[in-house]
Every structure is written in structure tokens, then in C-alpha cells.
Scaffold this motif. Structure first.
Motif, PDB file in Angstrom:
ATOM      1  N   MET A   1      -5.375  12.057   0.628  1.00 22.15           N
ATOM      2  CA  MET A   1      -6.174  10.782   0.912  1.00 22.15           C
ATOM      3  C   MET A   1      -6.456  11.271   2.074  1.00 22.15           C
ATOM      4  O   MET A   1      -6.099  12.532   2.386  1.00 22.15           O
ATOM      5  CB  MET A   1      -4.432   9.813   0.601  1.00 22.15           C
ATOM      6  CG  MET A   1      -4.701   9.192  -0.703  1.00 22.15           C
ATOM      7  SD  MET A   1      -4.385   7.671  -0.185  1.00 22.15           S
ATOM      8  CE  MET A   1      -4.460   6.585  -2.358  1.00 22.15           C
TER       9      MET A   1
ATOM     10  N   LYS B   1     -10.800  15.595   0.001  1.00 18.97           N
ATOM     11  CA  LYS B   1     -10.470  14.710  -0.655  1.00 18.97           C
ATOM     12  C   LYS B   1     -10.607  15.448  -2.275  1.00 18.97           C
ATOM     13  O   LYS B   1      -9.764  15.765  -2.929  1.00 18.97           O
ATOM     14  CB  LYS B   1     -10.269  13.261  -0.242  1.00 18.97           C
ATOM     15  CG  LYS B   1     -10.110  12.217  -1.042  1.00 18.97           C
ATOM     16  CD  LYS B   1     -10.894  10.835  -0.855  1.00 18.97           C
ATOM     17  CE  LYS B   1     -10.150   9.507  -1.640  1.00 18.97           C
ATOM     18  NZ  LYS B   1     -10.943   8.716  -1.526  1.00 18.97           N
TER      19      LYS B   1
ATOM     20  N   ASP C   1     -16.184   6.843   1.461  1.00 19.02           N
ATOM     21  CA  ASP C   1     -15.045   6.804   1.226  1.00 19.02           C
ATOM     22  C   ASP C   1     -13.368   6.918   1.300  1.00 19.02           C
ATOM     23  O   ASP C   1     -12.639   8.705   0.936  1.00 19.02           O
ATOM     24  CB  ASP C   1     -14.770   7.214  -0.489  1.00 19.02           C
ATOM     25  CG  ASP C   1     -13.845   6.960  -1.273  1.00 19.02           C
ATOM     26  OD1 ASP C   1     -13.356   5.877  -1.549  1.00 19.02           O
ATOM     27  OD2 ASP C   1     -13.315   7.689  -2.453  1.00 19.02           O
TER      28      ASP C   1
ATOM     29  N   THR D   1      -7.260   9.519   6.410  1.00 18.38           N
ATOM     30  CA  THR D   1      -7.661   8.983   7.084  1.00 18.38           C
ATOM     31  C   THR D   1      -8.093   9.325   8.170  1.00 18.38           C
ATOM     32  O   THR D   1      -8.437  10.542   9.073  1.00 18.38           O
ATOM     33  CB  THR D   1      -6.083   7.899   7.170  1.00 18.38           C
ATOM     34  OG1 THR D   1      -6.607   7.539   8.291  1.00 18.38           O
ATOM     35  CG2 THR D   1      -5.595   9.529   7.815  1.00 18.38           C
TER      36      THR D   1
ATOM     37  N   TRP E   1       0.532  -1.242  -0.322  1.00 15.67           N
ATOM     38  CA  TRP E   1      -0.144  -0.219  -0.269  1.00 15.67           C
ATOM     39  C   TRP E   1       0.642   1.374   0.151  1.00 15.67           C
ATOM     40  O   TRP E   1       0.497   1.849  -0.916  1.00 15.67           O
ATOM     41  CB  TRP E   1      -0.809  -0.388   1.126  1.00 15.67           C
ATOM     42  CG  TRP E   1      -0.845  -0.110   2.605  1.00 15.67           C
ATOM     43  CD1 TRP E   1      -0.113  -0.992   2.975  1.00 15.67           C
ATOM     44  CD2 TRP E   1      -0.014   1.526   3.559  1.00 15.67           C
ATOM     45  NE1 TRP E   1       0.541  -0.516   4.881  1.00 15.67           N
ATOM     46  CE2 TRP E   1       0.560   1.352   4.585  1.00 15.67           C
ATOM     47  CE3 TRP E   1      -0.202   2.840   3.373  1.00 15.67           C
ATOM     48  CZ2 TRP E   1       1.043   1.708   5.294  1.00 15.67           C
ATOM     49  CZ3 TRP E   1       0.302   3.524   4.319  1.00 15.67           C
ATOM     50  CH2 TRP E   1       0.810   2.806   4.671  1.00 15.67           C
TER      51      TRP E   1
ATOM     52  N   ASP F   1      -9.531   6.551   2.731  1.00 17.49           N
ATOM     53  CA  ASP F   1      -8.789   5.620   2.460  1.00 17.49           C
ATOM     54  C   ASP F   1      -8.198   4.475   3.589  1.00 17.49           C
ATOM     55  O   ASP F   1      -7.983   3.451   3.378  1.00 17.49           O
ATOM     56  CB  ASP F   1      -7.280   6.298   1.960  1.00 17.49           C
ATOM     57  CG  ASP F   1      -7.946   7.198   0.692  1.00 17.49           C
ATOM     58  OD1 ASP F   1      -8.188   6.820  -0.498  1.00 17.49           O
ATOM     59  OD2 ASP F   1      -8.476   8.579   0.032  1.00 17.49           O
TER      60      ASP F   1
ATOM     61  N   LYS G   1      -9.118  -1.745   1.913  1.00 19.07           N
ATOM     62  CA  LYS G   1      -8.557  -1.250   2.776  1.00 19.07           C
ATOM     63  C   LYS G   1      -7.527  -1.063   3.031  1.00 19.07           C
ATOM     64  O   LYS G   1      -7.121  -1.990   3.885  1.00 19.07           O
ATOM     65  CB  LYS G   1      -9.336  -0.320   3.984  1.00 19.07           C
ATOM     66  CG  LYS G   1     -11.070   0.078   3.322  1.00 19.07           C
ATOM     67  CD  LYS G   1     -10.558   1.543   2.713  1.00 19.07           C
ATOM     68  CE  LYS G   1     -11.410   2.483   1.902  1.00 19.07           C
ATOM     69  NZ  LYS G   1     -11.671   3.588   0.983  1.00 19.07           N
TER      70      LYS G   1
ATOM     71  N   VAL H   1      -1.740  12.438   3.321  1.00 15.88           N
ATOM     72  CA  VAL H   1      -2.594  11.679   3.470  1.00 15.88           C
ATOM     73  C   VAL H   1      -3.167  13.090   4.701  1.00 15.88           C
ATOM     74  O   VAL H   1      -2.419  13.156   5.897  1.00 15.88           O
ATOM     75  CB  VAL H   1      -2.280  10.032   4.201  1.00 15.88           C
ATOM     76  CG1 VAL H   1      -4.072   9.784   4.821  1.00 15.88           C
ATOM     77  CG2 VAL H   1      -1.987   9.328   3.673  1.00 15.88           C
TER      78      VAL H   1
END
Length: 360
Positions: free
Chosen positions: A84, A78, A102, A86, A10, A104, A131, A48
Motif C-alpha cells: 500500500m 504499488k 490511488d 501513503t 482500517w 491508500d 480513505k 505500507v
């Protein structure tokens, strides 16, 4: 759980030439706040955007997050910035809502990691998804509990995994909010070298002026990234104000951090390192020999106590030893916390040996 290079897969999607940077507010407070911070982070090294949606506080009455409404703000951030996203999830309901918006990357908080029941429920809720899940260390120093949480996700077929080191609670006086206990994540890396490791310096530090040195230490130990709490006006943040920094400060911090090489092929370097490591090995042997002699004296003390029917623990003597060694340690440049850790371990072993003598 077998060790697998797939666990690092990832990270490849970011295609970075520097460690991963996750940043954003401790808590999503308003839509404007989330979007403003996201846009300020957009042109930094941040990949992120993080924000707490549900905030499990130690005591009720403090700000506990805006709830699911904040997921819409993350989703909008986003779309507008390309970052991304979180957030922390603590139960299957959180997971379901995060998936629908959605998000990430999902992270598991320290208070959740301590519960195998909750970990199992969340892992089962994520079964069949691709995920990424990042698991914070448990509140107290327990490597097996941390690894157990990772294994529960892996057994549900979730291979996009990583761990977050956020420090450990302690009742001892410390400059940190949560003491790092660097050896525990090092032991975790030794068991699973392919498991990505992220530092959360904000929760270790508890105050912003310690964040840089913690990040640099993490990079010196080959961590894969950092997760730093950022806010455009940290002092007015609704939660954990003291440990947040501005996006501008984060940008300066990441520019100043040094990424070390993992190895060097320089012959002079390798020769010097080998010579110094040989000296360390010899000193380690001498340390163990001295500790062995010390424990023999502890055994003898146990025999004297047994003969005279005296209790093993002598608090006044223990405090005297600790004060003396902290003073000597300080004179030799050692932090009080370091000396206390060493002598508590020695004292514990001495008590265990004396117990065996008394119970023979």
C-alpha cells in the motif's frame, strides 16, 4: 467525537500478527529510487510504502519535493510490489491528486495540523471517501489542537483515522530533534483508546542511532505501529539524510523489537504489581504533601517581597536553583531534561502563587 471501535477498522485489513510497519524514503527523488526502495521493502515486515511528494521545508531553497510526478512512481511501486502507499497532503489540491493516483493512506503533517483552516479544507475535500487519514501531532505540544484536527475529519464522516506521534519542537537542549513528550500521546489514548497510534521515530530522533530505542518504547506503550524513513543510500538522501536507515537495517530492527503483552493472568505477577503500585501510590501522596509545603514557603516569600516592594522573578536565584537541582538529579541518575521539566513546572506554580500574594 464519540469513541468507537470503528476507528480501528482500517488496521484489520492488514491481518498482521505484529505492529503495522510503514517505511520508505523521506522524499521521492527519482522513479528508480522509489522503485528500488519499494522492492527492498517488499519482503520485510513493511505493509505500507511512504514517500514525501511535497516537502514543506522550514526555509525556502532546500529540496521541496518532486511534486505530482512522484505520485506516478508511488503508483507503479504499488503495482509492482503489492505494498500500500501513503504520502503527506497539505491542501485540497494535494488530496485530489493523491486520490487520482490511488494513494491508500494520506497523512497530515505537523505544520498543517496547527491550522484549523487547512484541516477543515482537507477534511471537506475527503468527505465521502473511505480513505485512511493519519494525523501527525502539531509542531508544539498542544493536545487540544491535535484532537481538534481528528474531530474535524470525523465530523466529515471519515472514520478510518489514526494519529502519528512525531515529537514536539523545543528550544531546550535535547538528544532528540523533536522531544517525544510521551505523556501527550498517552493522554490522547486515555481520551480515545480506539484511535490507532503510530510512532514516527525518524522525526523524533533526527539521527538513526536513536530509532530502535524509540520504537521499543512505543511498543512498550502499546502503540499500533511505526513509520520509519528508509533509503538504500541514506547518506546521499536529498532530505533528512541523518535520520534515515536502509531497508536491511529496518528488517533487523523489526526482528529485534519485542512486542509486550497488554495484560497477564499470572497470579504472582499481579500480586507483585499490586504491592509495588501500593508503594508508588504512597510515595505520590508524599510527593504532593512535600510540594504543598514548598508552595507554602513560596507564599511566605511572596509576602516578604510584597512588604519590601521587590519583583517576583529573581533570575540569578532561579538559575542557582536549576543548576543545583540538575547536579543533584544527575548524581541520582536523572537526565537533565527531566529535572528541568519538573523544576520549570514548580517554578511556574511558585510565580503564579506569589503573583496572587502581591495582587491581594
Amino acid at each position: 467525537m464519540e469513541n468507537s471501535p470503528k476507528l480501528r477498522g482500517w488496521l484489520n485489513r492488514f491481518n498482521l500478527n505484529h505492529p503495522l510497519v510503514i517505511a520508505g524514503p523521506c522524499s521521492a527523488e527519482t522513479e528508480d529510487q522509489v522503485l528500488k526502495i519499494a522492492h527492498q521493502l517488499k519482503d520485510t515486515d513493511t505493509s505500507v510504502l511512504r514517500a514525501g511528494i511535497w516537502k514543506p521545508r522550514t526555509r525556502p531553497g532546500n529540496f521541496e519535493g518532486v511534486g505530482a510526478l512522484g505520485l506516478k512512481w508511488l503508483q507503479k511501486a504499488k503495482e509492482e510490489t503489492g505494498l500500500m502507499t501513503t504520502t503527506e497532503v497539505a491542501n485540497p489540491i494535494h488530496v485530489d491528486l493523491a486520490l487520482k493516483h490511488d494513494v491508500d493512506i494520506l497523512w497530515i503533517g505537523a505544520r498543517t495540523t496547527v491550522s484549523p483552516f487547512m484541516i477543515q479544507e482537507i477534511a471537506e475535500a475527503l468527505k465521502g471517501t473511505s480513505k485512511t487519514v493519519l494525523i501527525k501531532n502539531p509542531v508544539n505540544p498542544d493536545l487540544a489542537l491535535w484532537l481538534g484536527a481528528v474531530e474535524r475529519f470525523y465530523k466529515q464522516g471519515i472514520e478510518n483515522l489514526g494519529v502519528i506521534h512525531r515529537g514536539f519542537s523545543t528550544y531546550n537542549k535535547s538528544v532528540y530533534r523533536n522531544i517525544p513528550e510521551w505523556q501527550i500521546p498517552i493522554d490522547l489514548q486515555n481520551e480515545f483508546p480506539d484511535l490507532p497510534l503510530i510512532l514516527d521515530p525518524s522525526h523524533i530522533a533526527g539521527k538513526r542511532d536513536l530509532i530502535f530505542e524509540l520504537c521499543q518504547t512505543a511498543l512498550d506503550l502499546n502503540y499500533d505501529g511505526i513509520m520509519v524513513e528508509t533509503h538504500y543510500d541514506p547518506d546521499k538522501a536529498w532530505s533528512d539524510a541523518k535520520q534515515q536507515i536502509t531497508p536491511k537495517t529496518l528488517e533487523e530492527l523489526t526482528q529485534d523489537l519485542k512486542v509486550r503483552k497488554r495484560v497477564s493472568s499470572n497470579e504472582d505477577f499481579n500480586y507483585q504489581l499490586k504491592k509495588l503500585r501500593t508503594k508508588i501510590d504512597k510515595m505520590d501522596e508524599q510527593l504532593v504533601d512535600v510540594l504543598g509545603e514548598r508552595m507554602q514557603v513560596a507564599d511566605a516569600i511572596g509576602k516578604v517581597k510584597k512588604e519590601h516592594n521587590v519583583a517576583i522573578l529573581q533570575p540569578e536565584r532561579w538559575q542557582e536553583v536549576l543548576r543545583r537541582m540538575i547536579k543533584i538529579g544527575s548524581e541520582n541518575g536523572f537526565e537533565e531534561e527531566f529535572i528541568m521539566q519538573i523544576y520549570k513546572a514548580i517554578h511556574q506554580e511558585s510565580i503564579a502563587r506569589q503573583q496572587k500574594v502581591l495582587n491581594r
